[in-house]
Scaffold this motif. Structure first.
Motif, PDB file in Angstrom:
ATOM      1  N   GLY A 272      19.156   1.394   1.190  1.00  0.00           N
ATOM      2  CA  GLY A 272      19.534   2.594   0.464  1.00  0.00           C
ATOM      3  C   GLY A 272      20.192   3.613   1.375  1.00  0.00           C
ATOM      4  N   THR A 273      20.309   4.855   0.877  1.00  0.00           N
ATOM      5  CA  THR A 273      20.958   5.927   1.620  1.00  0.00           C
ATOM      6  C   THR A 273      20.036   7.136   1.697  1.00  0.00           C
ATOM      7  OG1 THR A 273      21.994   6.770  -0.402  1.00  0.00           O
ATOM      8  CG2 THR A 273      23.256   5.178   0.893  1.00  0.00           C
ATOM      9  N   GLY A 274      20.280   7.978   2.696  1.00  0.00           N
ATOM     10  CA  GLY A 274      19.477   9.177   2.879  1.00  0.00           C
ATOM     11  C   GLY A 274      18.758   9.168   4.208  1.00  0.00           C
ATOM     12  N   ASP A 275      18.633  10.345   4.834  1.00  0.00           N
ATOM     13  CA  ASP A 275      18.051  10.454   6.168  1.00  0.00           C
ATOM     14  C   ASP A 275      16.593  10.918   6.159  1.00  0.00           C
ATOM     15  OD1 ASP A 275      20.394   9.646   7.397  1.00  0.00           O
ATOM     16  OD2 ASP A 275      21.186  11.687   7.532  1.00  0.00           O
ATOM     17  N   LEU A 276      16.070  11.246   4.982  1.00  0.00           N
ATOM     18  CA  LEU A 276      14.664  11.659   4.909  1.00  0.00           C
ATOM     19  C   LEU A 276      13.856  10.581   4.195  1.00  0.00           C
ATOM     20  CD1 LEU A 276      12.491  13.847   5.343  1.00  0.00           C
ATOM     21  CD2 LEU A 276      13.050  14.701   3.048  1.00  0.00           C
ATOM     22  N   GLU A 277      12.894  10.001   4.908  1.00  0.00           N
ATOM     23  CA  GLU A 277      12.007   8.990   4.325  1.00  0.00           C
ATOM     24  C   GLU A 277      10.732   9.666   3.832  1.00  0.00           C
ATOM     25  OE1 GLU A 277      11.012   4.878   6.115  1.00  0.00           O
ATOM     26  OE2 GLU A 277       9.281   6.162   6.607  1.00  0.00           O
ATOM     27  N   VAL A 278      10.349   9.348   2.594  1.00  0.00           N
ATOM     28  CA  VAL A 278       9.101   9.845   2.024  1.00  0.00           C
ATOM     29  C   VAL A 278       8.220   8.644   1.711  1.00  0.00           C
ATOM     30  CG1 VAL A 278       8.023  11.197   0.190  1.00  0.00           C
ATOM     31  CG2 VAL A 278      10.305  11.823   1.021  1.00  0.00           C
ATOM     32  N   GLN A 279       6.993   8.658   2.224  1.00  0.00           N
ATOM     33  CA  GLN A 279       6.048   7.568   2.007  1.00  0.00           C
ATOM     34  C   GLN A 279       5.026   8.005   0.959  1.00  0.00           C
ATOM     35  OE1 GLN A 279       4.384   6.293   5.786  1.00  0.00           O
ATOM     36  NE2 GLN A 279       6.312   6.704   6.851  1.00  0.00           N
ATOM     37  N   LEU A 280       4.984   7.273  -0.139  1.00  0.00           N
ATOM     38  CA  LEU A 280       4.083   7.616  -1.230  1.00  0.00           C
ATOM     39  C   LEU A 280       2.993   6.554  -1.353  1.00  0.00           C
ATOM     40  CD1 LEU A 280       6.746   8.604  -3.912  1.00  0.00           C
ATOM     41  CD2 LEU A 280       5.563  10.105  -2.305  1.00  0.00           C
ATOM     42  N   ARG A 281       1.738   7.012  -1.384  1.00  0.00           N
ATOM     43  CA  ARG A 281       0.601   6.108  -1.529  1.00  0.00           C
ATOM     44  C   ARG A 281      -0.275   6.445  -2.732  1.00  0.00           C
ATOM     45  NH1 ARG A 281       1.626   6.888   3.830  1.00  0.00           N
ATOM     46  NH2 ARG A 281       1.747   5.014   5.146  1.00  0.00           N
ATOM     47  N   THR A 282      -0.240   7.708  -3.142  1.00  0.00           N
ATOM     48  CA  THR A 282      -1.103   8.164  -4.226  1.00  0.00           C
ATOM     49  C   THR A 282      -0.330   9.108  -5.148  1.00  0.00           C
ATOM     50  OG1 THR A 282      -1.888  10.113  -3.031  1.00  0.00           O
ATOM     51  CG2 THR A 282      -3.115   8.051  -2.699  1.00  0.00           C
ATOM     52  N   ASP A 283      -0.940   9.417  -6.291  1.00  0.00           N
ATOM     53  CA  ASP A 283      -0.343  10.398  -7.193  1.00  0.00           C
ATOM     54  C   ASP A 283      -0.240  11.767  -6.533  1.00  0.00           C
ATOM     55  OD1 ASP A 283      -0.005   8.572  -9.200  1.00  0.00           O
ATOM     56  OD2 ASP A 283      -1.869   9.063 -10.242  1.00  0.00           O
ATOM     57  N   ARG A 284      -1.170  12.066  -5.628  1.00  0.00           N
ATOM     58  CA  ARG A 284      -1.110  13.349  -4.925  1.00  0.00           C
ATOM     59  C   ARG A 284       0.129  13.413  -4.035  1.00  0.00           C
ATOM     60  NH1 ARG A 284      -5.792  16.124  -1.087  1.00  0.00           N
ATOM     61  NH2 ARG A 284      -4.649  18.095  -0.731  1.00  0.00           N
TER      62      ARG A 284
ATOM     63  N   ASP B 237       0.789  -1.221   0.000  1.00  0.00           N
ATOM     64  CA  ASP B 237       0.000   0.000   0.000  1.00  0.00           C
ATOM     65  C   ASP B 237       0.830   1.285   0.000  1.00  0.00           C
ATOM     66  OD1 ASP B 237       1.034  -0.295   2.503  1.00  0.00           O
ATOM     67  OD2 ASP B 237      -0.808   0.249   3.571  1.00  0.00           O
ATOM     68  N   LYS B 238       2.156   1.163  -0.159  1.00  0.00           N
ATOM     69  CA  LYS B 238       2.982   2.365  -0.175  1.00  0.00           C
ATOM     70  C   LYS B 238       4.332   2.098  -0.832  1.00  0.00           C
ATOM     71  CE  LYS B 238       4.785   1.609   4.506  1.00  0.00           C
ATOM     72  NZ  LYS B 238       4.853   2.147   5.891  1.00  0.00           N
ATOM     73  N   LEU B 239       4.985   3.208  -1.154  1.00  0.00           N
ATOM     74  CA  LEU B 239       6.301   3.177  -1.775  1.00  0.00           C
ATOM     75  C   LEU B 239       7.215   4.054  -0.928  1.00  0.00           C
ATOM     76  CD1 LEU B 239       7.695   2.115  -4.425  1.00  0.00           C
ATOM     77  CD2 LEU B 239       7.207   4.359  -5.405  1.00  0.00           C
ATOM     78  N   LEU B 240       8.374   3.529  -0.520  1.00  0.00           N
ATOM     79  CA  LEU B 240       9.300   4.281   0.318  1.00  0.00           C
ATOM     80  C   LEU B 240      10.445   4.833  -0.519  1.00  0.00           C
ATOM     81  CD1 LEU B 240       9.556   2.000   3.488  1.00  0.00           C
ATOM     82  CD2 LEU B 240       8.067   3.976   3.102  1.00  0.00           C
ATOM     83  N   VAL B 241      10.693   6.131  -0.352  1.00  0.00           N
ATOM     84  CA  VAL B 241      11.790   6.808  -1.036  1.00  0.00           C
ATOM     85  C   VAL B 241      12.659   7.465   0.028  1.00  0.00           C
ATOM     86  CG1 VAL B 241      12.444   8.556  -2.737  1.00  0.00           C
ATOM     87  CG2 VAL B 241      10.299   7.277  -3.010  1.00  0.00           C
ATOM     88  N   TYR B 242      13.971   7.267  -0.078  1.00  0.00           N
ATOM     89  CA  TYR B 242      14.902   7.880   0.870  1.00  0.00           C
ATOM     90  C   TYR B 242      15.722   8.942   0.146  1.00  0.00           C
ATOM     91  CZ  TYR B 242      13.476   4.161   3.957  1.00  0.00           C
ATOM     92  OH  TYR B 242      12.714   3.334   4.743  1.00  0.00           O
ATOM     93  N   LEU B 243      15.778  10.139   0.721  1.00  0.00           N
ATOM     94  CA  LEU B 243      16.397  11.289   0.078  1.00  0.00           C
ATOM     95  C   LEU B 243      17.567  11.817   0.902  1.00  0.00           C
ATOM     96  CD1 LEU B 243      13.160  13.242  -0.943  1.00  0.00           C
ATOM     97  CD2 LEU B 243      14.500  11.675  -2.372  1.00  0.00           C
ATOM     98  N   LYS B 244      18.483  12.514   0.219  1.00  0.00           N
ATOM     99  CA  LYS B 244      19.625  13.136   0.897  1.00  0.00           C
ATOM    100  C   LYS B 244      19.280  14.530   1.436  1.00  0.00           C
ATOM    101  CE  LYS B 244      23.017  10.123   0.595  1.00  0.00           C
ATOM    102  NZ  LYS B 244      24.070  10.202  -0.385  1.00  0.00           N
TER     103      LYS B 244
ATOM    104  N   GLY C 263      20.098   7.769  11.633  1.00  0.00           N
ATOM    105  CA  GLY C 263      20.536   6.764  12.598  1.00  0.00           C
ATOM    106  C   GLY C 263      19.711   5.498  12.609  1.00  0.00           C
ATOM    107  N   LEU C 264      18.644   5.450  11.824  1.00  0.00           N
ATOM    108  CA  LEU C 264      17.815   4.245  11.755  1.00  0.00           C
ATOM    109  C   LEU C 264      18.205   3.417  10.540  1.00  0.00           C
ATOM    110  CD1 LEU C 264      14.291   5.762  12.572  1.00  0.00           C
ATOM    111  CD2 LEU C 264      15.944   4.739  14.152  1.00  0.00           C
ATOM    112  N   GLY C 265      18.246   2.132  10.708  1.00  0.00           N
ATOM    113  CA  GLY C 265      18.615   1.259   9.598  1.00  0.00           C
ATOM    114  C   GLY C 265      17.516   1.177   8.553  1.00  0.00           C
ATOM    115  N   HIS C 266      17.909   1.256   7.304  1.00  0.00           N
ATOM    116  CA  HIS C 266      16.949   1.092   6.200  1.00  0.00           C
ATOM    117  C   HIS C 266      17.736   0.794   4.935  1.00  0.00           C
ATOM    118  CE1 HIS C 266      17.973   5.019   4.423  1.00  0.00           C
ATOM    119  NE2 HIS C 266      17.981   5.486   5.659  1.00  0.00           N
TER     120      HIS C 266
END
Length: 295
Positions: A267-279, A237-244, A262-265
């Motif tokens: 890829g690289t980048g400290d900002l997590e973006v959760q995408l569920r819709t085109d909006r 139900d979502k797509l995770l994107v990690y940004l610098k 500091g949290l394991g995930h």
């Protein structure tokens, strides 16, 4: 960078003139000493000998943040042979995977050695300038190559500019068996998250002509020398994107953006973006641009 003008603005406005290094070693020493900050590459070796038979020395050998082996070649000014020389060393490296693996294990540890990504070895050429023939030449090879122009500015500033990047050409995918493609119940349309995944890919690649992408099992990296975005495989139900992008410079929104410093995930980048819709994708565009500009 030849078109860039830099000015000192405290007091009278004065142009800060640019210069080339006095010697190639001056550039190499500075970049090697700050390799992760400048190029996103972990240092492995300097002036690495390729042995008496091959008879050469790789200026700098490293591994990037996606695990790809990296050969870096330096030239003080413009040098017509830098690309061919680098490709010569890159071919040697691909033929000596075990030796490289031992080096990674000795310098970075067993965990890093297990993550080496041989599908995408890279050549980075750092020089005072490049010609239009260089730009054309790198597009004729099936390797990942970055051409990076440098300049010193005054006594305290140093600049790097990516003037051209190409990604390795992947092998053509195997055709699916006819019985599989035409089997009853085979999907015709992608699911919503797969479609969103494709739209994110287009949005990230559309940020600039200097972007290459690297596919790993657990994420896909988008880079301009260094990663600026990592996209994980679609979840239900979502797509995770990690940004610098710096999370402290972003207004975090619960359920949309999260500080993962500091949290394991993957890829690289400290900002997590959760995408569920085109909006969600639409309002993430500014964050994509922010991260692209940050590297």
């Amino acid at each position: 960078m030849s078109g860039l003008k830099l000015f000192h603005t405290k007091g009278a406005v004065v142009e800060v003139t640019s210069r080339l290094a006095e010697a190639e070693a001056e550039v190499q020493a500075l970049v090697e000493g700050n390799l992760e900050a400048m190029l996103g590459v972990r240092f492995l070796a300097s002036e690495y000998s390729t042995g008496p038979v091959h008879g050469g020395r790789i200026d700098t050998l490293g591994m990037d943040e996606n695990g790809a082996p990296v050969v870096i070649e330096f030239k003080r000014a413009t040098d017509a042979g830098v690309i061919n020389q680098g490709l010569f060393y890159l071919s040697w490296l691909v033929d000596h995977k075990a030796e490289y693996g031992h080096l990674v294990r000795d310098r970075l540890g067993a965990a890093a050695a297990a993550q080496v990504l041989w599908s995408a070895p890279r050549l980075i050429c750092v020089a005072g300038n490049f010609t239009r023939y260089d730009m054309h030449a790198i597009r004729e090879h099936r390797r990942s190559i970055d051409l990076v122009r440098y300049r010193f500015y005054g006594a305290d500033h140093f600049g790097l500019e990516t003037v051209a990047s190409v990604a390795a050409q992947p092998a053509a995918p195997r055709a699916r068996r006819l019985s599989e493609a035409q089997a009853p119940g085979a999907r015709v349309a992608k699911g919503a998250m797969e479609e969103l995944h494709a739209e994110v890919d287009q949005a990230l690649l559309g940020l600039g002509d200097d972007i290459t992408k690297v596919q790993r099992k657990t994420y896909r990296a988008y880079q301009r020398l260094r990663n600026f975005a990592c996209v994980c495989p679609p979840q239900r139900d979502k797509l995770l994107v990690y940004l610098k992008a710096n999370p402290k410079e972003v207004d975090l929104i619960p359920g949309f953006t999260r500080d993962v410093t500091g949290l394991g995930h993957h890829g690289t980048g400290d900002l997590e973006v959760q995408l569920r819709t085109d909006r969600d994708l639409e309002r993430a565009q500014d964050l994509f641009r922010l991260s692209y500009s940050a590297v």
